[in-house]
Design a protein around this motif. Structure first.
Motif, PDB file in Angstrom:
ATOM      1  N   TYR A  99      40.711  26.784  39.644  1.00  0.00           N
ATOM      2  CA  TYR A  99      39.901  27.605  40.509  1.00  0.00           C
ATOM      3  C   TYR A  99      40.454  29.038  40.488  1.00  0.00           C
ATOM      4  O   TYR A  99      39.763  30.013  40.643  1.00  0.00           O
ATOM      5  CB  TYR A  99      39.637  27.058  41.748  1.00  0.00           C
ATOM      6  N   SER A 100      41.805  29.359  40.617  1.00  0.00           N
ATOM      7  CA  SER A 100      42.446  30.436  40.747  1.00  0.00           C
ATOM      8  C   SER A 100      42.199  31.530  39.336  1.00  0.00           C
ATOM      9  O   SER A 100      41.614  32.656  39.398  1.00  0.00           O
ATOM     10  CB  SER A 100      43.838  30.380  40.721  1.00  0.00           C
ATOM     11  N   LEU A 116      35.273  29.843  45.589  1.00  0.00           N
ATOM     12  CA  LEU A 116      34.656  29.182  44.591  1.00  0.00           C
ATOM     13  C   LEU A 116      34.915  27.688  44.590  1.00  0.00           C
ATOM     14  O   LEU A 116      33.616  26.944  44.240  1.00  0.00           O
ATOM     15  CB  LEU A 116      35.326  29.776  43.335  1.00  0.00           C
ATOM     16  N   ALA A 117      35.878  27.101  45.212  1.00  0.00           N
ATOM     17  CA  ALA A 117      36.032  25.566  45.059  1.00  0.00           C
ATOM     18  C   ALA A 117      35.009  25.000  46.067  1.00  0.00           C
ATOM     19  O   ALA A 117      34.344  24.095  45.858  1.00  0.00           O
ATOM     20  CB  ALA A 117      37.706  25.290  45.570  1.00  0.00           C
ATOM     21  N   ARG A 118      34.989  25.671  47.308  1.00  0.00           N
ATOM     22  CA  ARG A 118      33.953  25.148  48.369  1.00  0.00           C
ATOM     23  C   ARG A 118      32.601  25.530  47.743  1.00  0.00           C
ATOM     24  O   ARG A 118      31.544  24.527  47.909  1.00  0.00           O
ATOM     25  CB  ARG A 118      34.129  25.905  49.444  1.00  0.00           C
ATOM     26  N   VAL A 127      42.602  20.523  41.813  1.00  0.00           N
ATOM     27  CA  VAL A 127      42.228  19.554  40.866  1.00  0.00           C
ATOM     28  C   VAL A 127      41.203  20.148  40.043  1.00  0.00           C
ATOM     29  O   VAL A 127      40.086  20.056  40.864  1.00  0.00           O
ATOM     30  CB  VAL A 127      41.998  18.109  41.233  1.00  0.00           C
ATOM     31  N   LEU A 128      41.149  20.281  38.870  1.00  0.00           N
ATOM     32  CA  LEU A 128      39.984  20.711  38.213  1.00  0.00           C
ATOM     33  C   LEU A 128      40.453  20.381  36.627  1.00  0.00           C
ATOM     34  O   LEU A 128      41.139  20.845  35.961  1.00  0.00           O
ATOM     35  CB  LEU A 128      39.928  22.541  37.861  1.00  0.00           C
ATOM     36  N   ARG A 129      39.529  19.360  36.002  1.00  0.00           N
ATOM     37  CA  ARG A 129      39.986  18.869  34.730  1.00  0.00           C
ATOM     38  C   ARG A 129      38.967  19.156  33.724  1.00  0.00           C
ATOM     39  O   ARG A 129      37.990  19.710  33.942  1.00  0.00           O
ATOM     40  CB  ARG A 129      39.527  17.283  35.046  1.00  0.00           C
ATOM     41  N   GLN A 247      50.819  12.355  42.840  1.00  0.00           N
ATOM     42  CA  GLN A 247      49.686  13.302  42.305  1.00  0.00           C
ATOM     43  C   GLN A 247      49.773  14.021  40.965  1.00  0.00           C
ATOM     44  O   GLN A 247      50.350  15.098  41.218  1.00  0.00           O
ATOM     45  CB  GLN A 247      49.200  14.246  43.656  1.00  0.00           C
ATOM     46  N   LEU A 248      49.950  13.309  40.163  1.00  0.00           N
ATOM     47  CA  LEU A 248      50.444  13.630  38.774  1.00  0.00           C
ATOM     48  C   LEU A 248      49.687  14.844  38.179  1.00  0.00           C
ATOM     49  O   LEU A 248      49.930  15.589  37.635  1.00  0.00           O
ATOM     50  CB  LEU A 248      50.434  12.532  38.333  1.00  0.00           C
ATOM     51  N   ASP A 249      48.304  14.745  38.173  1.00  0.00           N
ATOM     52  CA  ASP A 249      47.568  15.879  37.581  1.00  0.00           C
ATOM     53  C   ASP A 249      47.779  17.104  38.366  1.00  0.00           C
ATOM     54  O   ASP A 249      47.859  18.342  37.617  1.00  0.00           O
ATOM     55  CB  ASP A 249      46.089  15.582  37.684  1.00  0.00           C
TER      56      ASP A 249
END
Length: 285
Positions: A99-100, A116-118, A127-129, A247-249
């Motif tokens: 997101y950054s 932007l995340a909201r 988290v953004l996959r 929280q590996l990712d």
């Protein structure tokens, strides 16, 4: 010892122990602690919006003139659809996106990650996959000025300020024609200016914005190099906490960010490999 710790972690995971599954964010520190703007931003990046809002308000009582904190609180409380517009376009997340980085590219400032995340309904901006589809404002102007409400440098001191009012409050530092590399250099200079004023947390946040735009940017002298090492160390420490909570990712994403800036950062290389190995083992359970 590391192997034993990972084995115990795996056992806890398989037994369903909620304290070690990694689904719960790290416990919040006690109220009344000394607040750091960088720590609050980290808190928000992990999706702890309620705690972050409370801490931002407390921080602003202590630092009422802090414009980045004011703008971050505005990102947290404004209606994102009202601020960024209801019309949107879709974007498929690529490797290395966050997101950054998307905020830097399409809103003109990596510090706009929260709004932007909201805007996308995310409860955890860290988290953004890859392959995920996100929505970007249809009217986003690219890597230049953007919403104003989300920019830490916008001068939006009034939490009720509209997107248009905040945009007109920009101090003229950036223009629509500013290239990403030039903007990153400017942000690095601003970070050094903040550092000279004794605002270390704000200086690191500003340098983080610069490196989100241009991870390969060279340090502008020894002071900038030292601040960069401090920033990378803070990223690594946060990644370690995420790793220990499985929280590996999120942890891997942070180490990827470090290695994009400094591919030879040995602690990130080592721990990223451990996280990938642990993630592989957990999938086999």
């Amino acid at each position: 010892m590391t192997g034993c710790a990972q084995l115990n972690s795996l056992k806890s995971k398989s037994s369903g122990n909620p304290a070690t599954t990694g689904t719960t964010p790290p416990a919040r520190m006690e109220t009344g602690r000394t607040l750091s703007f960088t720590a609050i931003v980290n808190e928000l990046q992990l999706g702890r919006y309620s705690d972050g809002e409370q801490d931002l308000k407390q921080y602003l009582v202590q630092h009422p003139g802090d414009r980045p904190a004011q703008a971050m609180l505005h990102q947290l409380t404004v209606d994102p659809r009202q601020a960024l517009g209801s019309r949107s376009r879709t974007y498929v997340v690529q490797a290395g996106d966050s997101y950054s980085t998307l905020a830097a590219r399409y809103l003109g400032d990596s510090g706009a990650f929260l709004i932007l995340a909201r805007y996308n309904g995310s409860t955890n901006p860290s988290v953004l996959r890859t392959g995920e589809t996100v929505h970007l404002p249809a009217s986003s102007p690219g890597a230049s000025s953007a919403t104003g409400t989300a920019l830490p440098r916008s001068g939006a001191t009034d939490p009720d300020v509209s997107a248009g009012d905040a945009l007109t409050a920009l101090d003229g530092e950036s223009s629509a024609s500013e290239l990403p590399a030039a903007k990153a250099q400017r942000l690095q200079r601003e970070s050094l200016s903040l550092l000279d004023q004794g605002q270390n947390d704000q200086a690191m946040a500003r340098l983080g914005e610069a490196l989100s735009i241009d991870p390969g940017m060279k340090p502008a002298g020894p002071q900038a190099a030292a601040l960069r090492e401090q920033l990378l160390s803070s990223y690594h420490e946060r990644a370690i906490v995420l790793y220990r909570n499985q929280q590996l990712d999120e942890a891997i994403s942070l180490w990827d960010r470090i290695l994009a800036i400094n591919p030879n950062y040995e602690p990130a290389v080592i721990y990223r490999a451990r996280a990938l190995e642990l993630k592989h083992r957990l999938k086999q359970i």
